[in-house]
Design a protein around this motif. Structure first.
Motif, short mmCIF file in Angstrom:
data_model
loop_
_atom_site.label_atom_id
_atom_site.label_comp_id
_atom_site.label_asym_id
_atom_site.label_seq_id
_atom_site.Cartn_x
_atom_site.Cartn_y
_atom_site.Cartn_z
N LEU A 115 -2.13 22.21 -2.95
CA LEU A 115 -1.45 20.97 -2.57
C LEU A 115 -1.30 20.88 -1.06
CD1 LEU A 115 1.39 20.82 -5.26
CD2 LEU A 115 -0.91 19.86 -5.38
N ARG A 116 -0.90 21.97 -0.44
CA ARG A 116 -0.72 21.99 1.01
C ARG A 116 -2.05 21.75 1.73
NH1 ARG A 116 -0.08 27.75 2.78
NH2 ARG A 116 -2.31 27.58 2.33
N ASP A 117 -3.11 22.39 1.26
CA ASP A 117 -4.41 22.28 1.92
C ASP A 117 -5.03 20.90 1.73
OD1 ASP A 117 -4.04 24.90 2.65
OD2 ASP A 117 -5.42 25.72 1.15
N ASN A 118 -4.52 20.13 0.77
CA ASN A 118 -5.01 18.77 0.54
C ASN A 118 -3.88 17.76 0.76
OD1 ASN A 118 -7.94 18.92 -0.73
ND2 ASN A 118 -6.76 20.64 -1.56
N ALA A 119 -3.07 18.04 1.76
CA ALA A 119 -1.91 17.18 2.03
C ALA A 119 -2.29 15.81 2.55
CB ALA A 119 -0.96 17.87 3.02
N ASP A 120 -3.58 15.58 2.81
CA ASP A 120 -4.00 14.23 3.16
C ASP A 120 -3.93 13.31 1.95
OD1 ASP A 120 -6.10 15.82 2.11
OD2 ASP A 120 -7.62 14.46 2.92
N PRO A 125 -9.74 18.10 -10.40
CA PRO A 125 -10.31 16.78 -10.72
C PRO A 125 -9.47 15.62 -10.19
CG PRO A 125 -10.40 18.23 -12.63
CD PRO A 125 -9.57 18.93 -11.60
N PHE A 126 -8.15 15.77 -10.22
CA PHE A 126 -7.28 14.71 -9.69
C PHE A 126 -7.34 14.66 -8.18
CE2 PHE A 126 -2.93 13.19 -8.48
CZ PHE A 126 -3.10 11.88 -8.92
N THR A 127 -7.38 15.83 -7.54
CA THR A 127 -7.52 15.87 -6.09
C THR A 127 -8.81 15.16 -5.67
OG1 THR A 127 -6.34 17.99 -6.01
CG2 THR A 127 -7.62 17.39 -4.06
N ASP A 128 -9.88 15.44 -6.39
CA ASP A 128 -11.17 14.79 -6.08
C ASP A 128 -11.08 13.28 -6.29
OD1 ASP A 128 -12.18 17.29 -5.51
OD2 ASP A 128 -13.24 17.51 -7.42
N TRP A 129 -10.39 12.86 -7.34
CA TRP A 129 -10.22 11.43 -7.61
C TRP A 129 -9.43 10.75 -6.49
CZ3 TRP A 129 -6.11 8.08 -8.39
CH2 TRP A 129 -6.42 6.83 -8.94
N ASN A 189 0.83 -1.21 0.00
CA ASN A 189 0.00 0.00 0.00
C ASN A 189 0.86 1.26 0.00
OD1 ASN A 189 -2.42 1.49 -0.02
ND2 ASN A 189 -2.45 1.62 2.21
N LYS A 190 1.87 1.28 -0.88
CA LYS A 190 2.79 2.42 -0.97
C LYS A 190 2.83 2.97 -2.39
CE LYS A 190 5.87 1.28 2.88
NZ LYS A 190 7.26 0.96 3.26
N LEU A 191 1.68 3.08 -3.03
CA LEU A 191 1.61 3.67 -4.36
C LEU A 191 1.28 5.15 -4.26
CD1 LEU A 191 -0.42 1.02 -6.41
CD2 LEU A 191 2.06 1.15 -6.04
N LEU A 192 2.01 5.96 -5.02
CA LEU A 192 1.68 7.36 -5.22
C LEU A 192 1.37 7.54 -6.69
CD1 LEU A 192 4.56 9.16 -3.22
CD2 LEU A 192 2.33 8.42 -2.38
N TYR A 193 0.19 8.06 -7.00
CA TYR A 193 -0.16 8.31 -8.39
C TYR A 193 0.46 9.64 -8.81
CZ TYR A 193 -3.34 4.38 -8.06
OH TYR A 193 -3.86 3.11 -7.91
N HIS A 199 -9.42 7.01 -2.05
CA HIS A 199 -8.55 6.83 -0.88
C HIS A 199 -7.11 6.57 -1.34
CE1 HIS A 199 -12.24 6.62 1.45
NE2 HIS A 199 -12.69 5.71 0.61
N ALA A 200 -6.70 7.36 -2.31
CA ALA A 200 -5.38 7.21 -2.92
C ALA A 200 -4.52 8.42 -2.58
CB ALA A 200 -5.50 7.06 -4.43
N ARG A 201 -3.24 8.35 -2.93
CA ARG A 201 -2.30 9.43 -2.66
C ARG A 201 -1.59 9.83 -3.96
NH1 ARG A 201 -2.26 5.72 1.54
NH2 ARG A 201 -0.75 4.42 0.47
N GLY A 202 -1.32 11.11 -4.08
CA GLY A 202 -0.77 11.63 -5.32
C GLY A 202 0.52 12.38 -5.14
N PHE A 203 1.20 12.57 -6.27
CA PHE A 203 2.49 13.27 -6.29
C PHE A 203 2.52 14.10 -7.57
CE2 PHE A 203 6.99 13.90 -7.00
CZ PHE A 203 7.54 13.98 -5.73
N LEU A 204 2.80 15.39 -7.46
CA LEU A 204 2.90 16.26 -8.63
C LEU A 204 4.36 16.27 -9.08
CD1 LEU A 204 1.40 18.14 -10.55
CD2 LEU A 204 1.84 20.03 -8.96
N GLY A 205 4.67 15.37 -10.01
CA GLY A 205 6.05 15.15 -10.41
C GLY A 205 6.65 16.25 -11.26
N GLU A 206 5.79 16.97 -11.98
CA GLU A 206 6.25 18.10 -12.79
C GLU A 206 5.18 19.18 -12.80
OE1 GLU A 206 7.44 17.30 -16.79
OE2 GLU A 206 8.66 15.56 -16.26
N PHE A 207 5.63 20.41 -12.64
CA PHE A 207 4.80 21.59 -12.89
C PHE A 207 5.75 22.76 -13.02
CE2 PHE A 207 5.63 21.60 -8.42
CZ PHE A 207 5.56 22.90 -7.97
#
Length: 340
Positions: A291-296, A255-259, A222-226, A264-272
């Motif tokens: 990103l900070r406000d949705n750090a969960d 839309p990605f934050t909502d997804w 359970n260590k996947l970051l999308y 119940h997944a976790r994300g990483f913004l690899g490029e911006f």
């Protein structure tokens, strides 16, 4: 696009990854766990294989790590080429190239920074697509099994499976990703794994284009970051100096934050990235605030990009004769020790 040069909840797996020699945990109200930059150079001259080290391509220098860690960053996304790491498909890793990667990781780790090991190949090996007879999923899995033998269980190394895969079917890409995840865990690796999506890995399109397929992935740890990428010019290509209005920037990410929340997944913004135009630099505050406000669900981010080879590239964070770029000035309040 890289074809060119409220109080967050901290999941137990994040706390575990940070324990005992891991990254220093930032105050939850200020930032994500991982905050950093892409350091380019090792994947340069992809048309020259293997290429001449120090001429066609090079690895980031210690001074680059020093500058950004002193600023409060703790993560570097290191772009490397599959063909240089593994000259023969399913063959041994190249010892010299592996040593270069290892030396960078060790130096970053000594400065309490993590490295995202990014295979910057767009879903291909020597031009052939992963998932085809020439480059079967098993070959992609073999690469990651070997890299796990080298870097498995180092909490300072995150596995970036593939940069912006250009596969045409998210279901087929899901099969390749699952093969890599299985290989990493079978080899004993417990590293965080960054999972990219097709369609240039766009954050604005991920939920519809990749969500149905990639939500089916299984990781026993359970260590996947999308991982997604997002740019803020009109067509989201990251090729233009102009940008959309600040009040529209977060719409690209929402839309990605909502997804992530829904799954119940976790994300990483690899490029911006944004250009130095003042109206574009202003976008960084709402983006990083979101990103900070949705750090969960947003575990971290790495800005695109830095490194001396970029010269005066419009997005670069490389200091200009020791002076911060305007983008870096805007980012600093979101880093460790920053105030916002």
């Amino acid at each position: 696009m890289t074809a060119f040069p409220s109080s967050p909840r901290w999941p137990a797996w994040v706390l575990g990854a940070l324990a005992g020699g891991g990254l220093a945990l930032a105050a939850p109200a200020t930032a994500q766990t991982y905050r950093g930059v892409n350091l380019a150079g090792a994947a340069y001259s992809s048309n020259k294989l293997p290429g001449r080290y120090g001429y066609d391509y090079l690895y980031p220098k210690p001074a680059e790590v020093d500058y950004f860690t002193q600023a409060g960053m703790n993560t570097f996304r290191l772009s490397v080429l599959w063909e240089r790491l593994q000259p023969t498909l399913s063959g041994p890793l190249d010892e010299k190239e592996l040593q270069r990667v290892s030396q960078f990781i060790a130096y970053a780790q000594a400065h309490n920074a993590a490295t995202v090991l990014d295979i910057h190949n767009y879903g291909r090996y020597r031009g052939q697509e992963v998932g085809t007879p020439g480059v079967p999923d098993a070959a992609f899995a073999d690469l990651w099994a070997r890299l796990t033998q080298a870097f498995g269980n180092n909490t300072h190394v995150l596995f970036g499976l593939m940069n912006e895969p250009q596969q045409h079917d998210a279901g087929a890409w899901k099969d390749a990703v699952q093969a890599a995840i299985d290989a990493i865990r079978k080899a004993g690796g417990h590293n965080l794994i960054l999972v990219p999506g097709i369609g240039w890995d766009g954050g604005h399109s991920f939920a519809k284009l990749n969500g149905p397929a990639l939500s089916q992935l299984h990781d026993p740890d359970n260590k996947l970051l999308y991982e997604v990428h997002e740019y803020f010019d009109a067509d989201a290509s990251g090729t233009k100096a102009d940008c959309i209005a600040p009040d529209k920037a977060v719409d690209r990410l929402r839309p990605f934050t909502d997804w992530l929340h829904a799954n119940h997944a976790r994300g990483f913004l690899g490029e911006f990235g944004v250009s130095r135009q003042p109206e574009c630099v202003k976008l960084l505050d709402p983006i990083l605030s979101h990103l900070r406000d949705n750090a969960d669900v947003w575990t971290g981010w790495t800005y695109w990009a830095a490194g001396p080879l970029w010269g005066n590239y419009m997005f670069t964070l490389e200091p200009d004769h020791g002076t911060d770029r305007p983008q870096m000035t805007a980012i600093r309040p979101f880093l460790a020790g920053g105030t916002h």
